[in-house]
Motif scaffolding. Sequence first.
Motif, short mmCIF file in Angstrom:
data_model
loop_
_atom_site.label_atom_id
_atom_site.label_comp_id
_atom_site.label_asym_id
_atom_site.label_seq_id
_atom_site.Cartn_x
_atom_site.Cartn_y
_atom_site.Cartn_z
N GLY A 144 -14.40 75.33 -24.77
CA GLY A 144 -13.17 74.93 -25.45
C GLY A 144 -13.55 74.54 -26.87
N GLY A 145 -12.64 74.79 -27.78
CA GLY A 145 -12.97 74.54 -29.18
C GLY A 145 -12.15 73.45 -29.82
N TRP A 146 -11.49 72.66 -28.99
CA TRP A 146 -10.67 71.54 -29.50
C TRP A 146 -11.52 70.30 -29.68
CZ3 TRP A 146 -11.59 68.08 -25.70
CH2 TRP A 146 -11.86 68.59 -24.41
N GLU A 147 -10.91 69.25 -30.11
CA GLU A 147 -11.55 67.93 -30.01
C GLU A 147 -10.50 66.92 -29.63
OE1 GLU A 147 -13.83 66.09 -28.89
OE2 GLU A 147 -15.30 67.14 -30.14
N HIS A 148 -10.99 65.82 -29.09
CA HIS A 148 -10.11 64.79 -28.56
C HIS A 148 -10.34 63.47 -29.30
CE1 HIS A 148 -9.18 61.41 -25.76
NE2 HIS A 148 -8.16 62.17 -25.42
N GLN A 176 -12.10 62.43 -23.21
CA GLN A 176 -12.44 63.85 -23.27
C GLN A 176 -13.15 64.13 -24.57
OE1 GLN A 176 -12.55 66.18 -21.16
NE2 GLN A 176 -11.42 65.21 -19.47
N GLY A 177 -13.79 65.26 -24.63
CA GLY A 177 -14.46 65.59 -25.88
C GLY A 177 -15.23 66.88 -25.74
N ILE A 178 -15.63 67.41 -26.87
CA ILE A 178 -16.50 68.59 -26.90
C ILE A 178 -17.86 68.18 -27.46
CG2 ILE A 178 -16.84 70.92 -27.79
CD1 ILE A 178 -14.56 70.75 -25.77
N GLY A 179 -17.89 67.74 -28.70
CA GLY A 179 -19.17 67.29 -29.24
C GLY A 179 -19.32 67.62 -30.70
N THR A 180 -20.52 67.34 -31.19
CA THR A 180 -20.80 67.50 -32.60
C THR A 180 -21.78 68.64 -32.83
OG1 THR A 180 -20.31 65.22 -33.16
CG2 THR A 180 -21.83 66.37 -34.61
N PHE A 181 -21.27 69.71 -33.38
CA PHE A 181 -22.08 70.87 -33.76
C PHE A 181 -21.18 71.76 -34.59
CE2 PHE A 181 -20.33 71.37 -29.49
CZ PHE A 181 -19.55 72.52 -29.63
N LEU A 201 11.42 52.87 -25.65
CA LEU A 201 9.98 52.69 -25.91
C LEU A 201 9.27 52.13 -24.70
CD1 LEU A 201 9.59 51.08 -29.47
CD2 LEU A 201 8.90 53.35 -28.70
N GLU A 202 8.03 52.59 -24.47
CA GLU A 202 7.14 51.93 -23.51
C GLU A 202 6.37 50.87 -24.26
OE1 GLU A 202 4.50 54.76 -21.75
OE2 GLU A 202 6.12 56.12 -21.22
N PRO A 203 5.94 49.82 -23.56
CA PRO A 203 5.10 48.84 -24.25
C PRO A 203 3.77 49.47 -24.67
CG PRO A 203 5.87 47.99 -22.14
CD PRO A 203 6.21 49.45 -22.17
N GLY A 204 3.06 48.78 -25.57
CA GLY A 204 1.69 49.16 -25.89
C GLY A 204 1.56 50.13 -27.05
N LEU A 205 0.37 50.15 -27.60
CA LEU A 205 0.08 50.98 -28.77
C LEU A 205 -1.22 51.75 -28.51
CD1 LEU A 205 0.87 48.36 -31.55
CD2 LEU A 205 2.29 50.35 -30.94
N SER A 206 -1.17 52.74 -27.69
CA SER A 206 -2.39 53.49 -27.38
C SER A 206 -2.00 54.94 -27.13
CB SER A 206 -3.06 52.90 -26.13
OG SER A 206 -4.30 53.52 -25.92
N GLU A 207 -2.59 55.81 -27.94
CA GLU A 207 -2.24 57.23 -27.85
C GLU A 207 -3.49 58.09 -27.92
OE1 GLU A 207 0.85 58.32 -27.37
OE2 GLU A 207 1.82 56.35 -27.57
N GLU A 208 -3.35 59.28 -27.42
CA GLU A 208 -4.47 60.21 -27.55
C GLU A 208 -3.98 61.55 -28.06
OE1 GLU A 208 -6.39 61.46 -23.86
OE2 GLU A 208 -4.62 60.80 -22.76
N ALA A 209 -4.91 62.36 -28.53
CA ALA A 209 -4.54 63.67 -29.04
C ALA A 209 -5.69 64.65 -28.87
CB ALA A 209 -4.17 63.58 -30.52
N PHE A 210 -5.30 65.88 -28.60
CA PHE A 210 -6.24 66.99 -28.63
C PHE A 210 -5.87 67.85 -29.82
CE2 PHE A 210 -6.23 65.78 -24.21
CZ PHE A 210 -7.48 66.11 -23.71
#
Lengths: 284, 161, 811
Positions: free
Chosen positions: C505-509, C564-569, C643-652
Amino acid sequence: MIPTKFAYRRAASIDEAIRLLQESGGEAKLLAGGHSLIPLMKLRLSEPALLIDIGRIPDLRGIRERDGLIEIGATTTHHELATSELLRRLAPVVSEAAAEIGDPQVRHRGTIGGSLAHADPAADLPAVMVAIDAEIHLKGPNGWRTVPAESFFQDLFTVDMQPDEVLAAVKFRPVWHAAYAKLHQRASHYAIVGVCAALAIENGTIRSARVAVTGASTHAQRLPNVEERLVGRQPTQAVIDEAASVAGDTLEDVNSDIHASEEYRRAMVKVFTRRALERAVARA
Amino acid sequence: MSDLVPISITVNGRRYELEVEPRLLLVHLLREKLLLTGTHVGCDTSQCGACTVLLDGRSAKSCTVFAVQADGSEVVTIEGLERDGQLHPVQEGFWEEHGLQCGYCTPGMIVSVVDLLNENPNPTEAEIRAGISGNFCRCTGYQHIVKAAQYAAARMRGVSS
Amino acid sequence: MTTMERPVLPKLIGARVKRREDPRLIRGRATYVDDIKLPGMLHLAFKRSDVAHGRIKRIDTSAAEAMPGVVAVFTGKDLMALPGATRPVGARGTYAAKIGAGLPPMPIGTPFPSPDHYAIAPEVVRYVGEPVAVVAAEDRYVARDAVDAIVVEYEELPAVVDPELAMQGQPTVIHEGFPNNLALPYVPMGTGVDPATGQVDNSAIDRAFAEAEVVISQRMVNHRVAPNAMEPRGVVAHWDAGKEFLTIWSATQNPHILKSMVAAVLGLGEHQVRAIAPEVGGGFGCKINIYGEEYVAAALSRILERPVKWIEDRSEAFMATIHGRDLICYLDIAARRDGRILGVKMKLIADIGAYNMLLTAAIPTLTMLMASGTYDIPAIRCELTEVFTNKTPTDAYRGAGRPEATYFLERGMDMLARELGLDPAEVRRRNFIPKEKFPYTTQTGAVYDSGDYEKALDRVLQLAKWDELIAERDRLRAEGRLVGVGLAFYVEVCGLGPSSSLPTGGWEHASVTVERDGRIRATTGASPHGQGNETTFAQMLADLFGVPIEHITIEHGDTGVVRQGIGTFGSRSQAVGGTALMMAGEKVRKKMAKFAAALMDANEEDLVFENGMIYVKGSPSTGKSFAEVARYAYVPVPLPPGLEPGLSEEAFFEPPNNTYPFGAHICMLEIDRETGEPRLLKFFAVDDCGNVINPLIVEGQVHGGLAQGIGQAMFEEVVYGPDGQLLTGSFMDYALPRATDFPWFELDRTVTPTPVNPLGAKGVGEAGTLGSTPAVVNAAVDALSEFGVKHIDMPLRPEKLWRIIHGRGQA
């Protein structure tokens, strides 16, 4: 990389070191700075059963002038050689060559005695000692023995030293018209070729000449055909060029490795002989 | 045959009485016994300088010294350079000038620069490069390390004058 | 309501911010893998083959097993634990049952056919350094002693060393099922090649050469080098038998890939593995791979139910960590006399060593992808063959395929300039892809995002004072000195993905959490090892949220923390990882604005995040503090509707395309006429990596790349003997550049943002290695032009140059 097991004794005196050597039946090695020995032990190319540490013996350390001779104790470090006021005054070539060894940390720990006794074919100081006609002072069970540097170095890692002898010091006369020129092996900083030229120049004439090479062959050795072409002549560029042009022609068993072929090494012996001679002559 | 040998060693101003195997390398004494893991190992042929510490005041490759040889000696590692919670000027220089990336060579490199500046408080660029020629860095191309040393030299001269 | 005066926070994107990583590193308080000590931890040491090619006749591990402190010894066959294994495994009995079917062959990440490659060779060894047994002992010193006590007898087989002989099956074939040692027999790319069918139409490329007024042809070698991250590899594995959960610490560039692959090889679910990249001491590509030692450590921890550690020695690293490059190119350039290129052919032969590793087979395909360089070339044909030899496997090393392409093409451009008597800058200028042609699709299928090559060329000519430099060269030459000037241009493919280009996969998280107190914790799947992401990523969030950088922590390298993640290269941290971070950050900011709007009874679109405050644009004194809004989001009384409580999000972030940074390097080099020793006198580099977050870090990346590119050109080389023995097995023989080897690098930049990501950042990690290598060799050839030399293969060993100067022929 980890050495094999060994026992360790610290000698308080030269005599104690000799006694320990005798008791070990040839299984011991002397340790001072350890910068020749420890790398070999880590690679398990040397596996002594006993190490006798002579690094703390006061008599073995220091540079002094006595009876017209310069005396350097075996455990004197390369850094001490490189920065010695006395050497810079009376034998600057020794400082100059020592400053070319390894890197700062290696020079802080590595010792002249270790370098000479180990006799790596590409080490710098053996060529210098041969060229400046140093005497190697050894002490064994039967007392002191003196060997000219020229005959001390015999072959690959082989010197004129008995298993129960301690290399205690080198002694030599002050020498001014001398220089060391070195082609660095880029990785190790050892010499692909190193040439030391030591001349006595009086009234515009070369009275004596000793030229020695390291790195080229199994051990440091003189280049007699170069010397012959110098003695009794004036130190002109033409004389230097002529002498350097035959440098190495007498050498046998010239090394060849990935860093330098025999052909290249032989050519470099000539180049660095000329450079050493030019610098020796230029040195006032 | 290889019995333990008692040694006494002062590291970063603290004195330790220990019994060690003769073959124990100083770097392993520091890292494994004294848990001073700031000093690193990057090679096994005394080239890379990652293991550099001050041994009785001078830079030395602690991978090429047996712990028994350091008996009675004073060792300063990267962990011992700070004074009263203040970074050593050389540490400060490395931070200011981005003298490090992965950081692995950095402790040894910093110790070498400390040694260099102790001996030569006002080195030229060439002298700095020669002074760190026993330390390999694969990340920085050395230029920012040279600047770090220059920064530290200026700071130290300023402090002492 | 807060009315207190707040300090004005400077904008940090684009600023030379000191690195936040540094305090722990300069104080000796960082934790690398060898610094980890777990109770009851065993130490592993590997017995490695000392022959290049051989069949194991006998392994006697009994003496090793009998040594005090040795817990177990395993051979390759033990680890396969095949049904019907005849002897108990290890010193304490039979462990075989616990790992079931044993360790399978190691997975790779490319779709090409590949021979089985076991973590420990069960039968045949195929390179010096291949593991044949592993010892687990109570102590590192004992483990090392035990390795020496293992006796192995080999039936030696002929060593395959020369790739061009290997292609003819000489002197033998290494792997069954791969006749003539062909790992990849033939892969064409470029004009007339249908990527779908592989069908080849030669008419266009043949026409280009038929119409040529001048043809340049040269065989070149981009030789094998060793990555040599200063921290060797290392791994600690801890199997928690109670929870049936593996934690593995490794000096890796991509812990998430490690997690997936270790789970697969050990037959675990990914939910049973946590991989941690602690402080990692450099990678340069060599720590992308998941290596046999990592699988073995994980397996042994599980079998022995104790934590295990393995730390690579440098001597092992030279043999057992992947090598880079090693590509032969037969280059042909067809051109008109005005310098305009009509066509380029590259026939490539990759010596990939003994096995396919994770990305081995794919690396030389990147050379083909980048064969057009910065030039508008109407016809290109690349043909690639990959060959097995009895050497350490190759894989990604800083630049990975692109420096090879750049080197071949930029050497060719210089040859063309020399042949035509043109200025090397001019011949390049005449062939540049003009800036109005972007996005530009090359004949090998790369879609260059943006570029302004003339600008970069002009800038570097100006930086180097080209005319004065040439005059200086000529003046020095008149004194009899051998001085040369070299120029090289490059374009690089960075910001890897997209997913179509990477098996992982070529995304990043990324994830961003504003805590209850207004402090920010963010995670990134881009796992750095010197790149400074903790600083650059925090700079971006500081600006986004208008908070002090000290209030932000960037976490990475731990699959237990970073979901999640791919890495550094592939120079992807900023372009892909940075974008993912901004996406996550913007999601949080948007939600936070809704809370703030509710709190202030304002319109969320009107809100500004600045100086630790959130306020309606134009009236900062009536805003709420950032922390106050954060608190409200976690104790939302009342909870704003929807709105849901809290301030935490993620993205790919899935990038639509790669990025293509570029630049130009110029150097001046002198060669000692008597000894052949080269010395670099000057170096100038102009690099364009798009928008820059932190110029200090970008400079550092460029410096490091230059050092490695120059190192390859001048000093570094992995050398094997004719028997397959590694002759450069330590720093005593492998010349790693030292501080004394470099002049002061003069740097400048142009800025051509990429449209591929919202940051406009392209990536810079590998750039320095691309232009520097051909620039140096071009300068060396220029310096020796009086001897009529057309090309010199790297590295510039003194003897090689001396032979040219003194007419001595090949050694």
